[in-house]
Design a protein around this motif. Structure first.
Motif, PDB file in Angstrom:
ATOM      1  N   TYR A 163      46.361  36.775  36.584  1.00 15.78           N
ATOM      2  CA  TYR A 163      47.590  37.573  36.630  1.00 15.78           C
ATOM      3  C   TYR A 163      47.356  38.945  35.998  1.00 15.78           C
ATOM      4  N   VAL A 166      45.470  41.280  38.382  1.00 16.06           N
ATOM      5  CA  VAL A 166      46.389  41.826  39.394  1.00 16.06           C
ATOM      6  C   VAL A 166      47.268  42.908  38.782  1.00 16.06           C
ATOM      7  N   ASN A 169      45.382  46.185  38.087  1.00 17.59           N
ATOM      8  CA  ASN A 169      45.103  46.921  39.321  1.00 17.59           C
ATOM      9  C   ASN A 169      46.327  47.701  39.789  1.00 17.59           C
ATOM     10  N   ILE A 170      47.480  47.061  39.743  1.00 16.29           N
ATOM     11  CA  ILE A 170      48.717  47.735  40.158  1.00 16.29           C
ATOM     12  C   ILE A 170      49.032  48.895  39.223  1.00 16.29           C
ATOM     13  N   TYR A 181      57.481  42.248  35.272  1.00 11.54           N
ATOM     14  CA  TYR A 181      56.135  41.696  35.097  1.00 11.54           C
ATOM     15  C   TYR A 181      56.060  40.734  33.907  1.00 11.54           C
TER      16      TYR A 181
END
Length: 349
Positions: A163, A166, A169-170, A181
């Motif tokens: 998680y 991810v 990266n965002i 989030y």
């Protein structure tokens, strides 16, 4: 609480709720571009790294104190019992904060927006924690099964790291704060599952462990957290992520703190915290719900005291101290008026 072990962890909860309140006190974001007071911004960034452990520790303790045998007997009943204790106060406080934002704060909230605020915990920043606990409660039977399988156990420990990959990266590509989030269970799953794991494998953790080594890990993790915060800031990431409890270094720091607590408790099971911290631990769940209202009121008052406002550490100490005292007083009065049973069911304390 009659057992020494319970008193120890109640003291830990007391420390965590103080850290939570400090996190929600006035930030240093407003001082970033002020030449004379820019030190307050840097202080805020560094200080946040010191106190970026409470939610992870709270969630670890939630997993640690799960009565796993109850889920083995009747998992649905166990989920409904624990989930109900979480859901009812969550809905009531979501309604309270939504009404407070509309009536007192003057926020424009239409019907659809109000419903979304209530259901997603957006009415007040701290309410996401309860939604996380509800998700983890629903997943508890599956977690317990994972503990019994080597393969599933390893995969379970990989959920939160994946998680984070991810999320990073965002954040790095779009330079935005990802909505909700912190509300999705993968963000905190590692700590809940680790609590379940430690509880199931107590014999491993009852062995003598080096306290000095645990302290060194905490220190190194803290240095890593401060370093990462300023690196993320240099890459233009938002302050919300730079100071967040959900980033790699903050998770390393929180895990190091958890390990230190386990070491201290295992070496000296009768170790106690001060009576004040134990009391705050006893009322930590209620303070978690209530304190943001008091902070909102106090922040408005402090804006009229520029000398206090401009000295951020002093401002935070005053805010946190008063918010905790007022929350505690409110909780005690409410329990006396409503009765302990009704107050606990409806309001969580």
């Amino acid at each position: 609480m009659t057992e020494q072990k319970d008193l120890f962890f109640q003291g830990v909860r007391g420390i965590c709720i103080v850290a939570v309140v400090l996190i929600h006190c006035m930030t240093g974001a407003m001082f970033e571009h002020e030449s004379l007071l820019s030190f307050s911004y840097d202080y805020w960034i560094v200080f946040r790294q010191f106190i970026n452990f409470p939610v992870a520790v709270f969630i670890f303790l939630s997993g640690y104190f799960v009565k796993q045998k109850e889920y083995g007997k009747d998992s649905f009943k166990a989920i409904m019992r624990r989930g109900g204790r979480l859901l009812v106060p969550f809905m009531i406080w979501s309604l309270i904060y939504t009404a407070y934002n509309f009536v007192i704060q003057g926020f424009q909230i239409n019907g659809i927006k109000a419903v979304l605020h209530i259901l997603t915990g957006s009415a007040s920043g701290q309410l996401y924690f309860i939604l996380v606990l509800i998700q983890l409660t629903i997943l508890t039977p599956l977690c317990i099964k994972c503990l019994e399988s080597k393969t599933l156990n390893r995969l379970a420990f990989c959920i939160t790291p994946f998680y984070l990959i991810v999320l990073y990266n965002i954040q790095c590509i779009y330079k935005i704060q990802v909505p909700f989030y912190q509300t999705f269970f993968p963000a905190w799953f590692l700590f809940y599952y680790y609590g379940l794991y430690v509880c199931k494998n107590k014999k491993v953790f009852l062995q003598k462990t080096n306290l000095l080594k645990a302290l060194v890990f905490v220190f190194l993790a803290l240095l890593f957290s401060v370093f990462e915060a300023f690196v993320l800031k240099s890459f233009g990431l938002p302050d919300g992520f730079v100071t967040s409890q959900i980033k790699l270094s903050s998770f390393c720091y929180a895990m190091a703190v958890i390990q230190l607590l386990l070491v201290v408790h295992n070496i000296e099971p009768s170790q106690r915290f001060s009576r004040l911290l134990v009391i705050l631990g006893d009322y930590s769940y209620g303070i978690y719900y209530v304190h943001c209202i008091w902070l909102s009121v106090l922040t408005k008052g402090i804006t009229f005291l520029p000398i206090v406002r401009d000295i951020l550490p002093l401002c935070q100490i005053i805010e946190a101290g008063l918010a905790i005292a007022l929350s505690y007083g409110f909780i005690r009065i409410t329990i006396k008026i409503m009765g302990e049973k009704k107050s606990r069911f409806l309001l969580g304390f």
